[in-house]
Design an enzyme around this catalytic site. Structure first.
Site, mmCIF file in Angstrom:
data_model
loop_
_atom_site.group_PDB
_atom_site.id
_atom_site.type_symbol
_atom_site.label_atom_id
_atom_site.label_comp_id
_atom_site.label_asym_id
_atom_site.label_seq_id
_atom_site.Cartn_x
_atom_site.Cartn_y
_atom_site.Cartn_z
ATOM 1 N N HIS A 61 26.755 -69.145 -73.312
ATOM 2 C CA HIS A 61 27.729 -68.305 -72.970
ATOM 3 C C HIS A 61 29.084 -69.019 -72.498
ATOM 4 O O HIS A 61 30.257 -68.791 -73.214
ATOM 5 C CB HIS A 61 27.259 -67.257 -71.760
ATOM 6 C CG HIS A 61 28.420 -66.131 -71.578
ATOM 7 N ND1 HIS A 61 27.975 -64.875 -71.941
ATOM 8 C CD2 HIS A 61 29.496 -66.149 -70.640
ATOM 9 C CE1 HIS A 61 29.291 -64.170 -71.693
ATOM 10 N NE2 HIS A 61 29.807 -65.017 -70.710
ATOM 11 N N GLU A 62 28.868 -69.986 -71.661
ATOM 12 C CA GLU A 62 30.089 -70.455 -71.031
ATOM 13 C C GLU A 62 30.815 -71.480 -72.252
ATOM 14 O O GLU A 62 31.981 -71.642 -72.385
ATOM 15 C CB GLU A 62 29.875 -71.410 -69.948
ATOM 16 C CG GLU A 62 29.247 -70.350 -68.666
ATOM 17 C CD GLU A 62 30.182 -69.253 -68.305
ATOM 18 O OE1 GLU A 62 31.396 -69.471 -68.671
ATOM 19 O OE2 GLU A 62 29.768 -68.041 -67.811
ATOM 20 N N HIS A 65 33.211 -69.482 -74.312
ATOM 21 C CA HIS A 65 34.669 -69.382 -73.834
ATOM 22 C C HIS A 65 35.342 -70.882 -74.102
ATOM 23 O O HIS A 65 36.378 -71.001 -74.186
ATOM 24 C CB HIS A 65 34.397 -69.234 -72.477
ATOM 25 C CG HIS A 65 33.766 -67.857 -71.929
ATOM 26 N ND1 HIS A 65 34.540 -66.603 -72.361
ATOM 27 C CD2 HIS A 65 32.963 -67.567 -71.015
ATOM 28 C CE1 HIS A 65 33.684 -65.633 -71.836
ATOM 29 N NE2 HIS A 65 32.490 -65.989 -71.071
ATOM 30 N N ASP A 139 33.993 -60.359 -67.982
ATOM 31 C CA ASP A 139 34.774 -60.776 -69.330
ATOM 32 C C ASP A 139 35.213 -59.460 -69.838
ATOM 33 O O ASP A 139 36.368 -59.304 -70.293
ATOM 34 C CB ASP A 139 33.810 -61.419 -70.215
ATOM 35 C CG ASP A 139 33.254 -62.754 -69.689
ATOM 36 O OD1 ASP A 139 33.860 -63.318 -68.636
ATOM 37 O OD2 ASP A 139 32.402 -63.199 -70.127
#
Length: 240
Positions: A61-62, A65, A139
């Site tokens: 997930h990170e 980004h 988010d």
């Protein structure tokens, strides 16, 4: 940047004092000198044990980004982390203080970045978690607020009523506004859908880089932006 500095990113001066006091207590309790691991343990705080699968999902997930920042805003990524705090399971930090004035293109990039965590989970696991949603700091909330601001306050897009200033949205006012204005909600939703599709295309093209970042996060927990960009350059992970 040291590992302790990376883990501490986002903390305050008061947090730093508390971490050092706690580290000293640990050392005194054990009858030994203070070591860096005492400080690291204090910065991490009390954490729920993660399974390997959970840690990798957070890392993917990170990494989503971080990937958008590395590809589209070189130099902006400060760090990416899967360090647990009281409120989050990780995050990325970006520095845009010296960047150009915000344009439509910049808004589109930021929407892709905000949505890329959810996209990365979908691409890698074939399913998504609640990690992109939640409260006003999530988010999805930030992306929705940004799209609404571009329409209603920034003058970057013509809203459903044309070019008209309606004020900056807030977490308190925006849900009510969108519920009363389905036409506006549809336009915001279309902007998010476009950003999501663009982020998916980018992550598919750079999946090798995404997974390299995720593996590094699992191994190191927090990684500096310069190191992530260096990884991309040295291993040729940026594809066109």
């Amino acid at each position: 940047m040291s590992r302790a500095s990376l883990l501490a990113l986002g903390g305050t001066g008061a947090d730093a004092e508390r971490w050092v006091r706690g580290a000293r207590r640990r050392a005194r309790h054990d009858g030994r000198d203070l070591v860096i691991d005492d400080v690291l343990d204090e910065i991490r705080g009390l954490q729920r044990a993660r399974t390997a699968d959970e840690a990798y999902r957070y890392a993917v997930h990170e990494a989503g980004h971080a990937l958008v920042l590395v590809v589209e805003e070189p130099g902006a990524l400060v760090s990416a982390s899967i360090r647990q705090t009281g409120d989050t399971q990780g995050g990325v930090l970006a520095d845009r203080r010296d960047r150009r004035p915000v344009t439509r293109r910049e808004i589109a990039t930021r929407l892709r970045m905000l949505l890329a965590g959810r996209v990365a989970e979908e691409v890698v696991f074939g399913d998504v978690s609640t990690g992109a949603g939640g409260d006003a700091s999530s988010d999805l909330a930030q992306a929705t607020m940004l799209a609404a601001a571009a329409l209603n306050a920034y003058g970057l897009e013509d809203g459903v009523d044309g070019l008209l200033w309606r004020g900056l949205p807030t977490p308190d006012t925006l849900p009510v506004t969108l519920s009363w204005r389905p036409d506006m909600a549809a336009q915001v939703s279309a902007m998010l859908a476009d950003g999501y599709a663009e982020a998916r295309d980018l992550i598919h093209r750079h999946r090798g880089g995404l997974e390299a970042i995720a593996r590094l996060l699992v191994e190191r927990e927090t990684v500096g932006g310069k190191e992530i960009e260096s990884l991309f350059r040295s291993e040729g992970l940026l594809t066109r």
